[in-house]
Design a protein around this motif. Sequence first.
Motif, PDB file in Angstrom:
ATOM      1  N   HIS A 149       0.819  -1.208   0.000  1.00 13.58           N
ATOM      2  CA  HIS A 149       0.000   0.000   0.000  1.00 13.58           C
ATOM      3  C   HIS A 149       0.857   1.264   0.000  1.00 13.58           C
ATOM      4  N   GLY A 150       2.101   1.122  -0.411  1.00 11.36           N
ATOM      5  CA  GLY A 150       2.893   2.306  -0.700  1.00 11.36           C
ATOM      6  C   GLY A 150       3.925   2.707   0.321  1.00 11.36           C
ATOM      7  N   LEU A 151       4.046   2.015   1.447  1.00  9.24           N
ATOM      8  CA  LEU A 151       5.065   2.405   2.423  1.00  9.24           C
ATOM      9  C   LEU A 151       6.445   1.960   1.951  1.00  9.24           C
ATOM     10  N   ASP A 152       7.378   2.889   1.967  1.00 11.33           N
ATOM     11  CA  ASP A 152       8.749   2.649   1.525  1.00 11.33           C
ATOM     12  C   ASP A 152       9.632   2.627   2.771  1.00 11.33           C
ATOM     13  N   PHE A 153       9.933   1.431   3.262  1.00 17.00           N
ATOM     14  CA  PHE A 153      10.649   1.315   4.525  1.00 17.00           C
ATOM     15  C   PHE A 153      12.082   1.823   4.423  1.00 17.00           C
ATOM     16  N   ALA A 154      12.711   1.674   3.270  1.00 10.33           N
ATOM     17  CA  ALA A 154      14.069   2.188   3.101  1.00 10.33           C
ATOM     18  C   ALA A 154      14.074   3.717   3.177  1.00 10.33           C
ATOM     19  N   LYS A 155      13.082   4.342   2.546  1.00 14.73           N
ATOM     20  CA  LYS A 155      12.983   5.803   2.603  1.00 14.73           C
ATOM     21  C   LYS A 155      12.716   6.265   4.027  1.00 14.73           C
ATOM     22  N   GLN A 156      11.879   5.527   4.733  1.00 18.39           N
ATOM     23  CA  GLN A 156      11.583   5.920   6.112  1.00 18.39           C
ATOM     24  C   GLN A 156      12.821   5.831   6.991  1.00 18.39           C
TER      25      GLN A 156
END
Length: 322
Positions: free
Chosen positions: A125-132
């Motif tokens: 659903h669009g969460l980018d864990f690396a970006k976070q």
Amino acid sequence: MKLQTEAAAAGGEGRLMIRQVWANNVESEFQAIRQVAERFPYVSMDTEFPGVIHCPSKHHATLTPSERYAALKANVDALHLIQVGLAFAASPDAAPAVAFEINLREFDPRVHRHNPSSVALLAGHGLDFAKQRRQGVDARVLAALLMSSGLVCSGGATWVTFHSAYDFGYLVKLLMGRKLPRTLPEFLGLVRVFFGDQVYDARHVMDSCAGLYGGLDALAAQLGVRRAAGMSHQAGSDAALTWDVFRRIREVYFAGGSRRQGQGVGSFAGVLYGLELELHLAAPLAPAPAADNVNRNNKNKCGNGNGAGGRGNNRRAVAALR
């Protein structure tokens, strides 16, 4: 005050703004949150976290509230918060004016425990864990900003949530800077200290409404409520949908205070679904230690009633919901 003007326009029937909050803009976005909270004292809240890894041996339906809290504590203590969503409305009948989606940096699926299916769902659903991890807000920074924002410990906001025991669990842990308290009454006392008495869990309200069932998206579909912006399993979008679902429940099931022997939805204040111990029965706790654990400079912010919105707004909010 440009943001307030934009939010007021959006709070009519304009396009909802979901403002993304990262480490590089967190200070300016919290300035915006403080502005918005002054005029939009109805706050809906949602969080995203990496699922559940500790499950009770008994069936969920047979658990007591204290046993449910024990499972909640085990999971919240072990895991990391990923997102916080806040949506603001001007009145009980108004659409959300603006929403904020705060992205945290602590969770790394490569090294931290999590439920794989839950994390895969969030990624889908669009969460980018690396970006976070690279750009997200430090949890300690968020805690200090929340403590000085006027949203918590002020009595100025009316909070609306959906199935929110875990949401409040993660926020209490964040604000305290340590693991959750041992007992359910202590936890509910902290919820009251930080968020006040005007806390509504739409999942709890739903149980008194004939024909309503299911999760947030299913409930929205039954009520004919469309998602204003974003997508499911993103905290800002789900916070806004939670508010729209709650106000639709009020409109359909509580118009004129016709239910609960003439009482309005205000009779549901202070109860979290699954932990059905009313907040006023929880042991009162002194707020100062909580503030000390976040930021000594913010110690006197907690419980002074002088935050954004103030107690005058809170009294008006209570009256409007009855």
